[in-house]
Design a protein around this motif. Structure first.
Motif: not given
Length: 135
Positions: A46-49, A54-59, A101-109, A112-118
């Motif tokens: 959630d923090l990475l999102v 945007e796709e590929g953003a690093q933290c 650096y940590v980057t969220l992958t497409a799978r991670g994104r 995250h979107g799938e479980v966010l409402p839960l």
């Protein structure tokens, strides 16, 4: 030694905060477990999102340390597990070889979107109120 009434009230409030935190974390763990995540895993995703929508953003991992309630070593282990599961990627910082650096992958994104409402519904159940609609 006598404990003042104000001190007792502070202790009671503190214990209530801890109890609410424990109930909330357990509820989030319960609803996310079928998706292979725990509450702390979700918090990092959630923090990475939010850090890089945007796709590929690093933290930088260092930027997460103060925001996730884990020690630096526990956070590093959690990120390693998320990386093993294909949810994030780690890279070395070119300017500072100690930085990571940590980057969220497409799978991670996607996860995250799938479980966010839960997760948001679990927050609403344990903290009261209605879950906000997730866009």
């Amino acid at each position: 030694m006598a404990v003042s009434m104000a001190g007792l009230r502070l202790e009671e409030r503190w214990r209530e905060i801890l109890a609410v935190h424990a109930r909330t974390m357990c509820e989030i763990d319960r609803v996310l477990h079928p998706h292979g995540l725990g509450a702390s895993d979700f918090e990092v995703l959630d923090l990475l999102v939010s850090e890089g929508p945007e796709e590929g953003a690093q933290c930088r991992v260092q930027n997460l340390v103060g925001r996730v309630h884990l020690s630096q070593s526990a956070l590093s282990r959690l990120i390693a597990r998320l990386e093993k599961d294909g949810l994030v990627e780690r890279t070395m910082c070119a300017e500072d070889r100690r930085g990571v650096y940590v980057t969220l992958t497409a799978r991670g994104r996607d996860l995250h979107g799938e479980v966010l409402p839960l997760q948001r519904a679990a927050l609403a159940r344990t903290l009261g109120g209605e879950a906000e609609p997730v866009a």
